[in-house]
Every structure is written in structure tokens, then in C-alpha cells.
Motif scaffolding. Structure first.
Motif, PDB file in Angstrom:
ATOM      1  N   GLU A  82      13.170  -3.210   0.167  1.00 44.49           N
ATOM      2  CA  GLU A  82      13.819  -3.824   1.323  1.00 44.49           C
ATOM      3  C   GLU A  82      12.809  -4.651   2.114  1.00 44.49           C
ATOM      4  O   GLU A  82      12.723  -4.569   3.333  1.00 44.49           O
ATOM      5  N   TYR A  83      12.059  -5.457   1.389  1.00 45.53           N
ATOM      6  CA  TYR A  83      10.938  -6.166   2.015  1.00 45.53           C
ATOM      7  C   TYR A  83      11.381  -7.180   3.063  1.00 45.53           C
ATOM      8  O   TYR A  83      10.671  -7.409   4.043  1.00 45.53           O
TER       9      TYR A  83
ATOM     10  N   ASP B  52       7.397  -6.060   8.236  1.00 47.83           N
ATOM     11  CA  ASP B  52       7.376  -6.773   9.509  1.00 47.83           C
ATOM     12  C   ASP B  52       6.120  -7.617   9.710  1.00 47.83           C
ATOM     13  O   ASP B  52       6.118  -8.523  10.533  1.00 47.83           O
ATOM     14  N   LEU B  53       5.057  -7.296   8.976  1.00 49.78           N
ATOM     15  CA  LEU B  53       3.842  -8.108   9.051  1.00 49.78           C
ATOM     16  C   LEU B  53       3.275  -8.255   7.647  1.00 49.78           C
ATOM     17  O   LEU B  53       3.130  -7.272   6.921  1.00 49.78           O
ATOM     18  N   ILE B  54       2.975  -9.483   7.286  1.00 52.83           N
ATOM     19  CA  ILE B  54       2.288  -9.775   6.032  1.00 52.83           C
ATOM     20  C   ILE B  54       1.076 -10.623   6.362  1.00 52.83           C
ATOM     21  O   ILE B  54       1.199 -11.732   6.890  1.00 52.83           O
TER      22      ILE B  54
ATOM     23  N   GLY C 235       3.974   2.611  15.497  1.00 52.33           N
ATOM     24  CA  GLY C 235       4.161   3.689  14.535  1.00 52.33           C
ATOM     25  C   GLY C 235       4.496   3.259  13.131  1.00 52.33           C
ATOM     26  O   GLY C 235       4.778   4.105  12.270  1.00 52.33           O
ATOM     27  N   ARG C 236       4.454   1.959  12.865  1.00 53.13           N
ATOM     28  CA  ARG C 236       4.772   1.491  11.515  1.00 53.13           C
ATOM     29  C   ARG C 236       3.691   1.886  10.509  1.00 53.13           C
ATOM     30  O   ARG C 236       2.569   2.207  10.857  1.00 53.13           O
ATOM     31  N   PHE C 237       4.056   1.807   9.247  1.00 53.19           N
ATOM     32  CA  PHE C 237       3.199   2.177   8.126  1.00 53.19           C
ATOM     33  C   PHE C 237       2.306   0.988   7.791  1.00 53.19           C
ATOM     34  O   PHE C 237       2.799  -0.093   7.437  1.00 53.19           O
ATOM     35  N   LEU C 238       1.002   1.154   7.920  1.00 50.40           N
ATOM     36  CA  LEU C 238       0.045   0.085   7.618  1.00 50.40           C
ATOM     37  C   LEU C 238      -0.627   0.403   6.292  1.00 50.40           C
ATOM     38  O   LEU C 238      -1.105   1.525   6.084  1.00 50.40           O
TER      39      LEU C 238
ATOM     40  N   LEU D 181      -0.255  -5.033   5.259  1.00 51.04           N
ATOM     41  CA  LEU D 181       1.187  -4.999   5.473  1.00 51.04           C
ATOM     42  C   LEU D 181       1.507  -3.979   6.562  1.00 51.04           C
ATOM     43  O   LEU D 181       0.876  -2.925   6.634  1.00 51.04           O
ATOM     44  N   LEU D 182       2.495  -4.309   7.395  1.00 53.74           N
ATOM     45  CA  LEU D 182       3.091  -3.342   8.311  1.00 53.74           C
ATOM     46  C   LEU D 182       4.547  -3.162   7.901  1.00 53.74           C
ATOM     47  O   LEU D 182       5.315  -4.127   7.877  1.00 53.74           O
TER      48      LEU D 182
END
Length: 440
Positions: free
Chosen positions: A421-422, A427-429, A75-78, A406-407
């Protein structure tokens, strides 16, 4: 737990002696809410398949190729990676240190800055002043970690212009030209008259610049040029534009005031850097010529290290013009606006560059700002045509686009503060299908 994962990941990278982890069989991301870089609403129920550095498929219930890495976004923001369209990778030292350092020290500092940019979600930067050619090459070859770099090479100005960092201790140029340290290292260049401008632009293109940067007005960081000054004659500007157009790319120009903006745009410049003090007439000229505005906010919220009182006063004058510029853009419906920071002299301030997202919410809604940092910036990058070092779609989540992804644990469409708050929330780059951070 997150700290332990980060330490383990860093150790794993070190053991492999690699800047990132390439997924040879591809990566399938499932369960994300997708901001595609264009639409204001999120796309749900779609998987994203990445192969060979590109997004190859988007759709429901995609099958993962054999051996592919499957990442459940939960459910993270992609979204696409960010672009900083006004970066200075090579200028991250106080003036007093920079003017007394050799080329190697400049390079070592820039290498750390480049990695920091990527770990803050900036997968692309347009470097608009600095000899970043070799840094770009080292990143592209996997020697160093960093974003995609669109290098302008040295910003070019007239004598007494924004690139002329000689002090009162230097001899007059009519006697003997003593280059400043940035000029000596090809971070800036001074050229007067059509012939010198042509030659200098061609030298920069020889180093494979993506676009050309000139100065047509005064600057806050330089010593000799007030913000109201207009720099370069029409003929000199045309010389730069003609040389760039012969190489099928474009010219961007540093300038704050209206006279410089109008002169630049009417003579072929495609992008204006800053523009804080422009009038309505100048903005309308930009709109008529389909020119782009590359503004910044965060750089004016602090005084770069080493500024004297005169430089601070110019800096504050530029800050005071931001509200009028953005308010006018909204009223006139001017949308050719991209995202940038212009942070200089401080690697510590680079770590705060993501605050630019929050600062812009005073004038733009969250979706507009995300577009500025992704698809809008990509439109301007594409003006470099065949000089584009990374041909293909950037700034969007779409089939056939570069897999810069990015996630984020949070929704910046609802709360832009998550961008600052990177360390905790990104969580994913991924850049070009290579994973540089994965905490899922």
C-alpha cells in the motif's frame, strides 16, 4: 486530503524543474520508530539528522541546524530504502513491442519505470541485464528521477544461451550472425570461447559496470535453452571471473539447475540469480564458498507478456522449485539471501513489485525479509569494491550511512501487507538526503 497534497507536491516539483527537493541545511526526523536494517526490534526515542546526503547523527533530542527542515514522524515506521537486487529497468515491454522498437522508445519506457521503482520505496536497484548505463547517469545527474543503479550492462551468454534471442527466422551463426534487437542495443551479449568472453566482459567494464552478469544455464524467457542445460565451460566462466576480478569486482550468474550452480560457484562466481531447481549439494557448495543467492517469487506468479507455450512451461517449472529451495535454505541455515523481483515485460507489474514482501512470508519471518531487502542486499552490493558507484553504507540506518530513508504509516514487522500500500502508506521517500515524496 492526501490526493490534494500529492497534486500540490507534483506541481511544486514541476515549477522548480527538479526531480526532488534537496534540503541544503539538512533534515531532522523526530518521533520515529526505527528499523535499522539489522536488528529485529525497533529503536525508539532517537532522532535522525541528515546532512549532505548522509546520516550524520542519531540520538535523543538532537538539535536541528539553523535552516534545517524538521519532520515529525509522529510514530511512523522509519527504515532504509529497499534494494531490488534483480531488476531489469530496460526490459519493461512485451517481447513483440520490444523487438520492433528503436533505442529511444526503450529509453523512454525505462525512464518511467525507474521513477516508479523509487516511488515504491526502492532507492537502489541492481540492474542485472540491460544497457542501463546512460539511464543511471541521467538519474545520478538529476535529469531523471529514479533509484541508485548498479548496472551489469548486457547479460553475457554463449550461443544458444539465455542471452541468445535469435529466432528460427535468423540465419545460423556459422553463416552470418544476425544480432537480435536486444543484442543490437547492448542489452544482451553473446560470446563463445575464452577470447570472446574476455573481450566482451572488458567491453562491459569499459562502460563502468558495477558487476558482471553471465548465464550458465537455461532461462524461461529465452527461446532455445531448456532449464536443465548447463552453459559455459569452466574455462569460459573462469575467463569472465578473471576479467572481473582484475577490475576488483565480481560475477553473478543466471542459472536454475544444480550442475550450472556448482560449476559457476567452483569457478569463482559470487552470486547466483534464481537457483530455483538446486539440490542440497548445490546449496552446500554455495555455503562453502560464501556465495550469495538472489531469488525471486513474484515473477513466477504471472506469465510475462509475449511468452509462448514453451516459455510458459519453463516458467511454471521454475515456480514449482521455489518451495523446495527456500525450505532447504531454512533447514541448512543458509542466510546469504537477498531481495529481488525480476519483473519483466510489464510496467504494470512493476507497480505490484512490493508484493514480493508478502509472498516471502511463506518461508521467512518479517524481520528476515526486511533484512534481505536492506542490509543483506547491501552486503552483496559491496562486493563490487572500487567499482561501487555509491561508496559508503547502504541498507542501514546508522551514522555515516547514505540517507536513503522511508517513513511508513504502519509496521511491516507486524503486517507485511503495508508494503503493498505504498501510495497510501509511504509518507516520506528520501534518497541521498533528497525528498521525493513528503505527505507529513
Amino acid at each position: 486530503m492526501r490526493t490534494a497534497c500529492r497534486i500540490a507536491a507534483k506541481l511544486f516539483f514541476f515549477v522548480l524543474a527538479a526531480p526532488g527537493i534537496a534540503q541544503e541545511a539538512g533534515t531532522l526526523i523526530t518521533g520515529a520508530r526505527i528499523f535499522d536494517g539489522v536488528r529485529s526490534d525497533l529503536i525508539e526515542g532517537q532522532d535522525v539528522l541528515i546532512q549532505d546526503g548522509m546520516i550524520t547523527a542519531i540520538g535523543p533530542d538532537l538539535d536541528a541546524p539553523e535552516g534545517a527542515t524538521v519532520i515529525d514522524a509522529q510514530g511512523r515506521f522509519l527504515m532504509p530504502g529497499f534494494a531490488d537486487m534483480h531488476a531489469h529497468l530496460m526490459f519493461q515491454m512485451p517481447f513483440g513491442i520490444a523487438f520492433n522498437a528503436d533505442r529511444e522508445y526503450w529509453a523512454y519506457v525505462a525512464a518511467t519505470v525507474a521513477e516508479q521503482y523509487l516511488m515504491q520505496g526502492f532507492t537502489t536497484v541492481r540492474d542485472v541485464g540491460g544497457n542501463s548505463f546512460s539511464l543511471k547517469r541521467a538519474i545520478d545527474e538529476g535529469i531523471l528521477v529514479g533509484p541508485r543503479v548498479y548496472p551489469s550492462g548486457p547479460m553475457i551468454s554463449q550461443s544458444s544461451g539465455h542471452s541468445d534471442h535469435r529466432t528460427d527466422a535468423n540465419e545460423p551463426g556459422s553463416l552470418v550472425f544476425e544480432p537480435s534487437i536486444p543484442m543490437k542495443y547492448f542489452h544482451v551479449a553473446v560470446a563463445d570461447g575464452r577470447d570472446e568472453v574476455l573481450k566482451t566482459v572488458r567491453e562491459v567494464l569499459r562502460r563502468r559496470a558495477s558487476q558482471i552478469k553471465i548465464s550458465v544455464g537455461g532461462g524461461t524467457g529465452s527461446f532455445a535453452d531448456p532449464l536443465d542445460t548447463t552453459q559455459y565451460t569452466e574455462d569460459e566462466i573462469r575467463a569472465a571471473v578473471e576479467a572481473a576480478e582484475d577490475w576488483n569486482t565480481y560475477v553473478t550468474a543466471h542459472v536454475y539447475n544444480s550442475d550450472g550452480i556448482i560449476r559457476a560457484v567452483e569457478n569463482g562466481v559470487k552470486s547466483i540469480e534464481h537457483g530455483n531447481l538446486m539440490s542440497e549439494e548445490a546449496m552446500r557448495v554455495m555455503m562453502e564458498h560464501d556465495a550469495w543467492l538472489s531469488p525471486q517469487v513474484i515473477v513466477y506468479t504471472f506469465h510475462p507478456a509475449g511468452y509462448n507455450d514453451e516459455q510458459k512451461a519453463k516458467h511454471d517449472e521454475a515456480y514449482d522449485g521455489i518451495n523446495q529451495m527456500f525450505t532447504m535454505a531454512k533447514e541448512l541455515g543458509f542466510e546469504n539471501i537477498v531481495f529481488g523481483t525480476d519483473v519483466i515485460t510489464s510496467p504494470e507489474m512493476i507497480k505490484r513489485a512490493n508484493e514480493e514482501f508478502v509472498l516471502r512470508t511463506e518461508w521467512f519471518d518479517n524481520a528476515e525479509i526486511l533484512r534481505q531487502a536492506t542490509s543483506k542486499s547491501a552486503e552483496l552490493l559491496a562486493l563490487s569494491g572500487p567499482r561501487n558507484p555509491y561508496p559508503g553504507a547502504l541498507g542501514v540506518i546508522a551514522e555515516g550511512a547514505h540517507a536513503d530513508i522511508l517513513l511508513i504509516d504502519g509496521n511491516p514487522l507486524e503486517d507485511m501487507s503495508v508494503m503493498t500500500e505504498y501510495e497510501e502508506r509511504f509518507d516520506l521517500i528520501m534518497k541521498g538526503g533528497v525528498i521525493y515524496k513528503n505527505e507529513l
